[in-house]
Design an enzyme around this catalytic site. Structure first.
Site, short mmCIF file in Angstrom:
data_model
loop_
_atom_site.label_atom_id
_atom_site.label_comp_id
_atom_site.label_asym_id
_atom_site.label_seq_id
_atom_site.Cartn_x
_atom_site.Cartn_y
_atom_site.Cartn_z
CG ASP A 114 13.26 24.67 27.00
OD1 ASP A 114 12.99 24.55 28.54
OD2 ASP A 114 14.45 23.70 26.83
CG HIS A 119 11.22 24.68 22.05
ND1 HIS A 119 10.83 23.38 22.02
CD2 HIS A 119 12.69 25.21 22.42
CE1 HIS A 119 12.32 23.30 22.18
NE2 HIS A 119 12.98 23.95 22.28
#
Length: 272
Positions: free
Chosen positions: A89, A239
């Protein structure tokens, strides 16, 4: 010998727990830790949640794979094959994407990057690099709102189509219809809306707390979670803003390979 009343009592207890799972959303996974005999198949709105009950095995989620299939939504590959689906992400760029891409290239490991509008606007060259090196770019919405609170199909579509337009502008190519709800917040109506737009929705079966820029986990903390909880068919969420991830990814991929795992694109997960 157990009496009939015992079994009636247990049946009532199971029905109650199943109903409670339905109502509690992400808390259902925590119920699974105390009552591992309960199959959690919630369809209520909530936050995505996982309960790891056995090392080397997929976690119990607060919505079952079977329930999600009706919306073309996924969180794990129900296979015994030692395959890992890498996903990242990316809400903004802070210097860690390049080393992540370097590690992926070294291991010939495909990944999917779920981007928001800010990333496409500020880091178009990195987006182009992702595409040129064979990775997939997915839709993490234009503005990263709590999508579970969006009730109209038009407002939902605006968030996804806004990002589609940015991606087309940057790359000259249409975006693949892969969607990840921001923060894992979802509702049944959201899942249906995404499906109606032709999207596959992707949650995850393994993640760890790596998103606080000023409170990054140590290498040891990261490996404890990411090595100890890996399982066949894992959809791993990391992430790209994580400094730790940028520093350990090469070694992490090596360790997973040494455990017998290989990496595959999400395309393999959605293929018939």
């Amino acid at each position: 010998m157990k009496t009939l009343s015992f079994y009636i009592k247990k049946t009532v207890e199971l029905v109650f727990l199943a109903a409670l799972c339905f109502c509690l959303g992400d808390s259902a996974a925590r119920i699974g830790e105390q009552y591992p005999f309960v199959t959690v198949s919630a369809s209520s709105d909530g936050n995505w949640g996982l309960s790891f009950q056995q090392e080397g095995r997929p976690p119990v989620a607060n919505a079952s794979a079977e329930y999600l299939k009706q919306f073309n939504a996924h969180y794990v590959d129900e296979t015994q094959e030692k395959v890992i689906y890498l996903t990242f992400d990316a809400g903004y760029e802070n210097g860690n994407t390049a080393p992540i891409l370097d590690a992926l290239k070294k291991h010939n490991a495909p990944a999917t990057f779920f981007l928001v509008g800010n990333y496409l606007e500020t880091s178009p060259q990195l987006v182009k690099r992702m595409v040129s090196e064979g990775h997939t770019v997915g839709n993490h919405t234009c503005h990263h709102p709590d999508m579970s609170k969006i009730s109209t199909a038009q407002s939902f579509a605006d968030e996804l189509k806004g990002l589609e337009d940015l991606y087309l502008e940057v790359t000259g190519e249409p975006m693949k219809k892969y969607y990840r709800p921001p923060q894992g917040k979802y509702s049944q109506s959201n899942l249906r809306m995404a499906n109606d737009m032709g999207y596959h929705t992707f949650f995850w079966s393994l993640a760890y707390v790596d998103w606080y820029e000023d409170k990054q986990p140590s290498k040891e903390e990261a490996f404890k979670k990411l090595l100890g909880r890996i399982h066949p068919g894992a959809v791993v969420l990391l992430h790209s803003t994580s400094k730790t991830n940028g520093e350990i990814l090469d070694e992490l991929l090596t360790k997973w390979e040494e455990m017998g795992y290989h990496f595959a694109p999400l395309d393999n997960l959605v293929a018939p």
